[in-house]
Design an enzyme around this catalytic site. Structure first.
Site, PDB file in Angstrom:
ATOM      1  N   PHE A 164      -8.213 -19.138  10.535  1.00  0.00           N
ATOM      2  CA  PHE A 164      -9.246 -19.500  11.513  1.00  0.00           C
ATOM      3  C   PHE A 164      -9.328 -21.035  11.528  1.00  0.00           C
ATOM      4  O   PHE A 164      -9.403 -21.660  10.481  1.00  0.00           O
ATOM      5  CB  PHE A 164     -10.581 -18.892  11.069  1.00  0.00           C
ATOM      6  CG  PHE A 164     -11.624 -18.885  12.137  1.00  0.00           C
ATOM      7  CD1 PHE A 164     -11.782 -17.794  12.969  1.00  0.00           C
ATOM      8  CD2 PHE A 164     -12.460 -19.976  12.302  1.00  0.00           C
ATOM      9  CE1 PHE A 164     -12.753 -17.792  13.958  1.00  0.00           C
ATOM     10  CE2 PHE A 164     -13.437 -19.975  13.295  1.00  0.00           C
ATOM     11  CZ  PHE A 164     -13.582 -18.877  14.122  1.00  0.00           C
ATOM     12  N   ASP A 196     -12.605 -16.556   2.229  1.00  0.00           N
ATOM     13  CA  ASP A 196     -13.533 -16.588   3.344  1.00  0.00           C
ATOM     14  C   ASP A 196     -13.696 -15.137   3.792  1.00  0.00           C
ATOM     15  O   ASP A 196     -12.730 -14.508   4.230  1.00  0.00           O
ATOM     16  CB  ASP A 196     -12.983 -17.458   4.478  1.00  0.00           C
ATOM     17  CG  ASP A 196     -13.980 -17.579   5.616  1.00  0.00           C
ATOM     18  OD1 ASP A 196     -14.729 -16.609   5.853  1.00  0.00           O
ATOM     19  OD2 ASP A 196     -14.009 -18.632   6.275  1.00  0.00           O
ATOM     20  N   TYR A 246     -23.346 -13.120  11.185  1.00  0.00           N
ATOM     21  CA  TYR A 246     -23.543 -12.728  12.590  1.00  0.00           C
ATOM     22  C   TYR A 246     -22.449 -11.801  13.098  1.00  0.00           C
ATOM     23  O   TYR A 246     -22.511 -11.334  14.215  1.00  0.00           O
ATOM     24  CB  TYR A 246     -23.660 -13.968  13.489  1.00  0.00           C
ATOM     25  CG  TYR A 246     -22.570 -14.995  13.279  1.00  0.00           C
ATOM     26  CD1 TYR A 246     -21.330 -14.861  13.885  1.00  0.00           C
ATOM     27  CD2 TYR A 246     -22.785 -16.092  12.455  1.00  0.00           C
ATOM     28  CE1 TYR A 246     -20.327 -15.787  13.688  1.00  0.00           C
ATOM     29  CE2 TYR A 246     -21.793 -17.040  12.243  1.00  0.00           C
ATOM     30  CZ  TYR A 246     -20.554 -16.878  12.861  1.00  0.00           C
ATOM     31  OH  TYR A 246     -19.561 -17.799  12.640  1.00  0.00           O
ATOM     32  N   LYS A 247     -21.410 -11.555  12.292  1.00  0.00           N
ATOM     33  CA  LYS A 247     -20.329 -10.665  12.727  1.00  0.00           C
ATOM     34  C   LYS A 247     -20.717  -9.233  12.332  1.00  0.00           C
ATOM     35  O   LYS A 247     -21.673  -8.701  12.853  1.00  0.00           O
ATOM     36  CB  LYS A 247     -19.002 -11.143  12.141  1.00  0.00           C
ATOM     37  CG  LYS A 247     -18.612 -12.499  12.754  1.00  0.00           C
ATOM     38  CD  LYS A 247     -17.385 -13.140  12.148  1.00  0.00           C
ATOM     39  CE  LYS A 247     -17.079 -14.455  12.865  1.00  0.00           C
ATOM     40  NZ  LYS A 247     -16.095 -15.290  12.176  1.00  0.00           N
ATOM     41  N   ARG A 281      -8.546  -7.927  20.551  1.00  0.00           N
ATOM     42  CA  ARG A 281      -9.139  -7.425  19.300  1.00  0.00           C
ATOM     43  C   ARG A 281     -10.241  -6.425  19.635  1.00  0.00           C
ATOM     44  O   ARG A 281     -11.063  -6.670  20.524  1.00  0.00           O
ATOM     45  CB  ARG A 281      -9.781  -8.572  18.504  1.00  0.00           C
ATOM     46  CG  ARG A 281      -8.830  -9.628  18.016  1.00  0.00           C
ATOM     47  CD  ARG A 281      -9.540 -10.559  17.036  1.00  0.00           C
ATOM     48  NE  ARG A 281     -10.839 -11.023  17.535  1.00  0.00           N
ATOM     49  CZ  ARG A 281     -11.697 -11.731  16.821  1.00  0.00           C
ATOM     50  NH1 ARG A 281     -11.436 -12.040  15.557  1.00  0.00           N
ATOM     51  NH2 ARG A 281     -12.842 -12.128  17.335  1.00  0.00           N
TER      52      ARG A 281
HETATM   53  C1  LIG Z   1     -16.216 -16.681  12.372  1.00  0.00           C
HETATM   54  C2  LIG Z   1     -15.463 -17.528  11.429  1.00  0.00           C
HETATM   55  C3  LIG Z   1     -15.851 -18.864  11.195  1.00  0.00           C
HETATM   56  C4  LIG Z   1     -17.000 -19.500  11.947  1.00  0.00           C
HETATM   57  O1  LIG Z   1     -17.552 -20.553  11.229  1.00  0.00           O
HETATM   58  P1  LIG Z   1     -19.073 -21.019  11.441  1.00  0.00           P
HETATM   59  O2  LIG Z   1     -19.221 -22.108  10.457  1.00  0.00           O
HETATM   60  O3  LIG Z   1     -19.954 -19.826  11.186  1.00  0.00           O
HETATM   61  O4  LIG Z   1     -19.217 -21.472  12.860  1.00  0.00           O
HETATM   62  C5  LIG Z   1     -15.130 -19.578  10.251  1.00  0.00           C
HETATM   63  N1  LIG Z   1     -14.083 -19.019   9.588  1.00  0.00           N
HETATM   64  C6  LIG Z   1     -13.694 -17.738   9.807  1.00  0.00           C
HETATM   65  C7  LIG Z   1     -12.552 -17.164   9.039  1.00  0.00           C
HETATM   66  C8  LIG Z   1     -14.362 -16.971  10.742  1.00  0.00           C
HETATM   67  O5  LIG Z   1     -13.966 -15.726  10.976  1.00  0.00           O
END
Ligand SMILES: *Cc1c(COP(=O)(O)O)cnc(C)c1O
Length: 445
Positions: free
Chosen positions: A152, A237, A262-263, A417
């Site tokens: 990500f 993560d 939030y996911k 997805r």
């Molecule tokens: C959703 C996601 C993020 C988002 O980061 P925020 O700091 O919450 O904006 C970061 N890394 C991964 C792997 C994600 O899936």
């Protein structure tokens, strides 16, 4: 089409006989919903609407749906503020001074950690940086970080900027591991050999527990052990793992982890993140850490002393007082997970995911369309996500699905997805999806 039959145990019992000819009629799906006690949770959520009907919402891995109890939970804190003003820190239903303590039980359940190893705070990328301050400690020739290629983007930005912060060179200090040519996901043996190869130059392994793009669940236990073997630390993560797959971070010996809520955790847009730090790193006074008053000994916090005395738990990483209005919904969401149980949810999630996978295979067979699922087929290598490549017509298919009320998401360069979330998605959702997918493909072929 990556073909082959899908293991029969995964099918809902009513479908085992028919295997690949699984029945995707709405009646069959409704019967499956009725038979599953966890179906009752769907009514606890608001389902977005499309043309007066429930959307087929398959993006709970991007933004989970709103629990119906969210507004009341927020209202409780607004009332406390209205009635008590600053005294709300010590009065009201959930005094704010130790508000974050409400989350320890739920977070420990979901991570498979002890309650002293988890805390809800800040946002995900912020926490990733705070943890890297403590756990990326390049020294001598031990400077490298092993990550997955195409992580990500925010994670990659964090890793690269941390390497630069330590005057390192990302070109040599960041190892990014790709799948073998022609493959979409990583093999555990390849991760292990990359770790062994980096050996005493490896400072840290930092990967996504579940990959956001492919939906692959990594073998966190084996990876952690391999890192420890060469003297490196290991963090994950868990943005796509929390509330999706059961974990045993403490037992596996994972050094640290962070996630967002939030996911799959349904706590609302931008809602509070959380961290896990293994017990072996708690209560140390010489660990590098960026510190703030909320990590200071709770009993002495309001003595306003100049010297920092860390709380002997993961709470030592907290900087600021709790963002209560951001956190109120988190409590509701975690309670749902505690009530359902993450193992039971995963079991239902496996059945829903297998059903979606079978629906896609079925449509591919009926229509002859070239559909490829890049998510692993093995249940222990995935959670509730299917990543689909529709060769040559992906974007068109995605747009057609959207117009028909399917909320999926498109990730560049070419993947659709979909996440059948066990708390609120139903077999009926997926039977409707089967019909819509077939219709969209027949229309465009
Ligand atoms: C959703 C996601 C993020 C988002 O980061 P925020 O700091 O919450 O904006 C970061 N890394 C991964 C792997 C994600 O899936």
């Amino acid at each position: 089409m990556r073909g082959g039959r899908i293991s029969c145990e995964l099918y809902p019992p009513q479908l085992t006989d028919r295997a690949m000819n699984a029945d995707f009629t709405l009646d069959t799906a409704r019967a499956l919903d009725v038979a599953d006690p966890l179906s009752r949770f769907r009514d606890q959520f608001f389902i977005p609407q499309h043309d007066g009907e429930d959307c087929i919402y398959l993006t709970g891995n991007s933004l989970g749906l709103q629990p119906r109890a969210a507004a009341d939970a927020l209202q409780v804190e607004l009332d406390s503020w209205r009635e008590h003003g600053v005294e709300g820190h010590f009065r009201g239903a959930h005094p704010w001074a130790d508000y974050h303590e409400r989350f320890a039980r739920g977070l420990a359940h979901l991570t498979g950690a002890q309650e002293n190893e988890v805390v809800a705070m800040n946002a995900l990328t912020t926490n990733l940086h705070l943890l890297l301050v403590s756990f990326y400690r390049p020294q001598g020739k031990r400077r490298k970080i092993l990550a997955e290629a195409k992580a990500f983007p925010s994670d990659r930005y964090a890793l690269v900027s941390q390497i630069r912060f330590h005057h390192g060179d990302p070109a040599t200090d960041l190892i990014e591991l790709s799948p073998r040519p022609g493959e979409h996901t990583l093999r555990t043996v390849d991760i292990e050999s990359a770790i062994q190869q980096a050996g005493d130059e490896l400072a840290l392994v930092m990967m996504g527990g579940v990959n956001y793009y492919t939906g692959q669940r990594l073998d966190m236990r084996t990876i952690t052990a391999a890192a420890a073997e060469v003297g490196a630390l290991c963090g994950f993560d868990l943005a796509h793992a929390m509330g999706n797959v059961p974990m045993s971070l403490h037992e596996w010996g994972v050094d640290f982890a962070c996630w967002c809520s939030y996911k799959y955790l349904n706590s609302g847009p931008g809602a509070v993140s959380g961290i896990y730090v293994h017990e072996r790193h708690l209560g140390l006074t010489d660990i590098p850490r960026f510190e703030g008053w909320w990590g200071h000994d709770k009993k002495r916090r309001f003595l306003m002393e100049p010297d920092f005395h860390p709380i002997a738990t993961a709470e030592a990483w907290q900087l600021s007082n709790a963002p209560v209005l951001n956190m109120a919904v988190h409590a509701v969401a975690l309670d749902q997970f505690l009530e359902a149980g993450i193992d039971a949810l995963r079991e239902r999630g496996d059945r829903l995911t297998a059903y979606l996978e079978a629906a896609i295979h079925d449509v591919a067979e009926r229509t002859g369309a070239e559909l490829e699922i890049i998510t692993p087929t093995e249940v222990n290598q995935r959670g509730s996500q299917i990543s689909l490549l529709a060769h040559g017509f992906g974007r068109q298919l995605f747009d057609d699905l959207t117009a028909a009320g399917v909320v999926a998401d498109w990730r560049e360069p070419n993947v659709i997805r979909m996440a059948p979330v066990p708390l609120y998605n139903s077999f009926s959702d997926l039977a409707r999806f089967h019909a819509i997918l077939q219709h969209c493909i027949l229309k465009s072929h």
